[in-house]
Enzyme design. Sequence first.
Site, PDB file in Angstrom:
ATOM      1  N   CYS A  36       0.837  -1.208   0.000  1.00 23.51           N
ATOM      2  CA  CYS A  36       0.000   0.000   0.000  1.00 23.51           C
ATOM      3  C   CYS A  36       0.868   1.254   0.000  1.00 23.51           C
ATOM      4  O   CYS A  36       2.020   1.234   0.384  1.00 23.51           O
ATOM      5  CB  CYS A  36      -0.878   0.017   1.249  1.00 23.51           C
ATOM      6  N   ARG A  90       4.001   1.140  -6.920  1.00 25.11           N
ATOM      7  CA  ARG A  90       4.027   0.127  -5.857  1.00 25.11           C
ATOM      8  C   ARG A  90       2.993  -0.971  -6.085  1.00 25.11           C
ATOM      9  O   ARG A  90       2.986  -1.986  -5.405  1.00 25.11           O
ATOM     10  CB  ARG A  90       3.774   0.787  -4.491  1.00 25.11           C
ATOM     11  N   TRP A  97      -2.939  -2.253  -1.667  1.00 25.01           N
ATOM     12  CA  TRP A  97      -2.544  -3.554  -2.236  1.00 25.01           C
ATOM     13  C   TRP A  97      -3.195  -4.561  -1.300  1.00 25.01           C
ATOM     14  O   TRP A  97      -2.762  -4.710  -0.145  1.00 25.01           O
ATOM     15  CB  TRP A  97      -1.027  -3.676  -2.237  1.00 25.01           C
ATOM     16  N   ASN A 144      -0.860   0.974   6.053  1.00 30.32           N
ATOM     17  CA  ASN A 144      -0.040   0.032   5.277  1.00 30.32           C
ATOM     18  C   ASN A 144       0.511  -0.970   6.283  1.00 30.32           C
ATOM     19  O   ASN A 144       1.079  -0.580   7.296  1.00 30.32           O
ATOM     20  CB  ASN A 144       1.110   0.778   4.581  1.00 30.32           C
ATOM     21  N   GLY A 145       0.305  -2.262   6.030  1.00 28.93           N
ATOM     22  CA  GLY A 145       0.825  -3.286   6.949  1.00 28.93           C
ATOM     23  C   GLY A 145      -0.243  -4.327   7.206  1.00 28.93           C
ATOM     24  O   GLY A 145      -1.214  -4.443   6.460  1.00 28.93           O
ATOM     25  N   GLU A 191      15.675 -23.272 -10.334  1.00 32.89           N
ATOM     26  CA  GLU A 191      15.355 -21.847 -10.153  1.00 32.89           C
ATOM     27  C   GLU A 191      16.585 -20.992 -10.397  1.00 32.89           C
ATOM     28  O   GLU A 191      16.500 -19.958 -11.067  1.00 32.89           O
ATOM     29  CB  GLU A 191      14.792 -21.597  -8.753  1.00 32.89           C
ATOM     30  N   LYS A 194      16.678 -18.067 -13.289  1.00 32.04           N
ATOM     31  CA  LYS A 194      17.028 -16.676 -12.959  1.00 32.04           C
ATOM     32  C   LYS A 194      18.116 -16.178 -13.888  1.00 32.04           C
ATOM     33  O   LYS A 194      18.064 -15.101 -14.449  1.00 32.04           O
ATOM     34  CB  LYS A 194      17.475 -16.574 -11.496  1.00 32.04           C
ATOM     35  N   GLU A 216      16.819 -15.905 -17.642  1.00 29.50           N
ATOM     36  CA  GLU A 216      15.798 -14.903 -18.011  1.00 29.50           C
ATOM     37  C   GLU A 216      16.308 -13.471 -17.902  1.00 29.50           C
ATOM     38  O   GLU A 216      15.789 -12.604 -18.588  1.00 29.50           O
ATOM     39  CB  GLU A 216      14.514 -15.092 -17.212  1.00 29.50           C
ATOM     40  N   HIS A 242      25.054 -39.763 -17.215  1.00 25.26           N
ATOM     41  CA  HIS A 242      24.285 -40.540 -18.212  1.00 25.26           C
ATOM     42  C   HIS A 242      24.143 -39.788 -19.522  1.00 25.26           C
ATOM     43  O   HIS A 242      23.136 -39.913 -20.203  1.00 25.26           O
ATOM     44  CB  HIS A 242      22.918 -40.886 -17.619  1.00 25.26           C
ATOM     45  N   LYS A 299       5.439 -10.045 -17.077  1.00 22.48           N
ATOM     46  CA  LYS A 299       5.349 -10.384 -15.650  1.00 22.48           C
ATOM     47  C   LYS A 299       4.253 -11.422 -15.426  1.00 22.48           C
ATOM     48  O   LYS A 299       4.368 -12.263 -14.565  1.00 22.48           O
ATOM     49  CB  LYS A 299       5.036  -9.126 -14.827  1.00 22.48           C
TER      50      LYS A 299
HETATM   51  C1  AGP Z   1       9.959 -16.241 -12.998  1.00 20.58           C
HETATM   52  O1  AGP Z   1      11.052 -15.380 -12.712  1.00 20.58           O
HETATM   53  C2  AGP Z   1       9.238 -15.869 -14.265  1.00 20.58           C
HETATM   54  N1  AGP Z   1       8.884 -14.507 -14.258  1.00 20.58           N
HETATM   55  C3  AGP Z   1       8.137 -16.838 -14.634  1.00 20.58           C
HETATM   56  O2  AGP Z   1       8.717 -18.112 -14.760  1.00 20.58           O
HETATM   57  C4  AGP Z   1       6.961 -16.950 -13.653  1.00 20.58           C
HETATM   58  O3  AGP Z   1       7.394 -17.603 -12.479  1.00 20.58           O
HETATM   59  C5  AGP Z   1       5.865 -17.803 -14.315  1.00 20.58           C
HETATM   60  O4  AGP Z   1       5.447 -17.153 -15.484  1.00 20.58           O
HETATM   61  C6  AGP Z   1       4.673 -18.040 -13.407  1.00 20.58           C
HETATM   62  O5  AGP Z   1       4.050 -16.814 -13.120  1.00 20.58           O
HETATM   63  P1  AGP Z   1       2.959 -16.779 -11.935  1.00 20.58           P
HETATM   64  O6  AGP Z   1       3.681 -17.160 -10.688  1.00 20.58           O
HETATM   65  O7  AGP Z   1       2.449 -15.383 -11.915  1.00 20.58           O
HETATM   66  O8  AGP Z   1       1.886 -17.788 -12.273  1.00 20.58           O
END
Ligand code: AGP
Length: 610
Positions: free
Chosen positions: A2, A27, A76, A102-103, A482, A486, A489, A505, A605
């Site tokens: 928020c 935000r 938020w 906020n909180g 993961e 990271k 991407e 293998h 996103k």
């Molecule tokens: C992760 O860094 C990516 N931005 C992407 O893999 C993301 O995790 C994936 O698209 C899932 O998104 P969501 O968690 O909003 O469902």
Amino acid sequence: MCGIIGYAGKTEAVPVLLDGLERLEYRGYDSAGVAVVSSDGKLQVRKSRGRLAVLRSLLSGEKPLSGEIGIGHTRWATHGEPNDVNAHPHVGQENKIAVVHNGIIENYLEIKNSLMRKGISFSSDTDTEVIVQLLEYYYKKDSNLMDAVYRVLSRIKGAYAMGILCSDYPGQMVAVRKDAPLLIGFGDDGNYIASDVTALLSHTRTVTYLEDDEVAVITADTVQIYDSDRCCTEKEKHVIEWDAAAAEKGGYAHFMLKEIMEQPEAVRKTVSPRLADGKILLQELEDAGNIIQNISRIYIVACGSAYHVGMIGKYTLEKLLHIPVEACLASEFRYSEPILGETALVIVISQSGETLDSMAALREAKKRGSKVLSIVNVMGSSIARESDFVLYTWAGPEIAVATTKAYTTQMVLLIMLGVFFARKLKQMEEYDRIIEALIALPEKIKEVLKDLNHYQKIASRYFNHNRVFYMGRNVDYALGLEGSLKLKEISYIHSESYAAGELKHGTISLIEPGTLVVALATYAPLVEKSLSNIVEVKSRGAEVIGMTTEKTADIISSQASEMFVIPRTHPVLQPILGVIPLQLFAYYVALNRGCDIDKPRNLAKSVTVE
Ligand code: AGP
């Protein structure tokens, strides 16, 4: 999270509030509102779900609010769906006091119930309304606003930054802070409060930061700050040098780094409201009965990083529950023939709550008779709304495309769910140890975040590699997925994560002199095996960055050229610490490569297409 703006001055408040809210939009929010007190002591509020444009039209559509003191808020959602009623400011039933917050108020339900028993009615589902109703309740008794404020502060538990107006005190605004940022701005035409400097830069650069448990009384010409004993305290003023863009990121170069650094707080906000008297309490599952009782199989369904959380969950929940747990890519799950039905629980994980593949998988699961429990960050999102049960990560809005704090809060919440279920099944050992580790977790994350230079230095040595392998066993393999994503991407370096025992293998043929391998060895029972995998790749010329805990650092550093060493925690929580160095390594490699870290090419996103 928020955003708060407040103004006590010599000009109309509404334009100042709207300008401040506009600068807080980054935000992330789902509703907004303002409250002003006119010179004749009339409290007026306008608020609505949606973007600021909706609030603007609401304000211009009818008699404009007039007053030279006001508070504003972008919400938020954490408790209560995003809608007009749940938007801030909230007003008490005497219509005298307005609050923006906020909180999270952790004991809001207990206070709400006690006020309702006294005949006080509530209009919203928020924890914030409890603050203003309690304020008005005490104010009605004391007829002194500051007495009422301090009585409320002695009662509520949690994190809060607040702006408060009372129609009996025209020209005066009260600000309170505990575990949520709030600052005071000193301007020529009045004084301000704000969640962060971004909202103030067009009015003033002279600010002071409220500390925890401080209360400020602000008018157009004066600012008085009191400590928790109500003693007046002098504060140092600071002049902000940042430009607005830098201010949005809290002074960090990128949202991604800001969100990496927010992880201790995000994890604390997600965990602490769900712990009481040494137990995990999931109020969201209160109506679920003993949902786990008849479950013979669990599917964890998600995409990308959320799927990687599911992979960690597979190893951890299987161990806790002795039930088969399968982590599935949502895009595959929906077109395969999963064995579903009422004995199969489907857990959908999604930061945005709008990922189309995950939504489609959810609908497929429900169509085939399974209950769906989702772990989501965005309150009221589609996946949250269509799930039978939803657990929210309270990470706040995540702006960077590459997820970090959502990933760690999803993981901690999934593990808490597993422990919660294991206790229901009366097969939970080490429950108390895990609770202790959960409470200590934010500080452990802070420890990992203490030495950013270490990661910058290592990244500066390896950012030119065009191929990187991550390898690990058990949860370290899932962690490597993961870490690899990271790196891919945001730095566009090709990398992949391999189960260390599987390398021989076939894929080991790709290891040649100079190949960079990130060897993850945080899962204690398999450290020795991981060590031999390191020797295996080194003998083919690989350069190895080892990651392990303090306990096994000497073993791994005997073979690795660089080390990421993390503190130990309970084994079920260890991956939450393990991912932090991988996030930082990826971030600094991408920084060295001059990539667009917050908005990587080709990515969005939230992927709302198939
Ligand atoms: C992760 O860094 C990516 N931005 C992407 O893999 C993301 O995790 C994936 O698209 C899932 O998104 P969501 O968690 O909003 O469902």
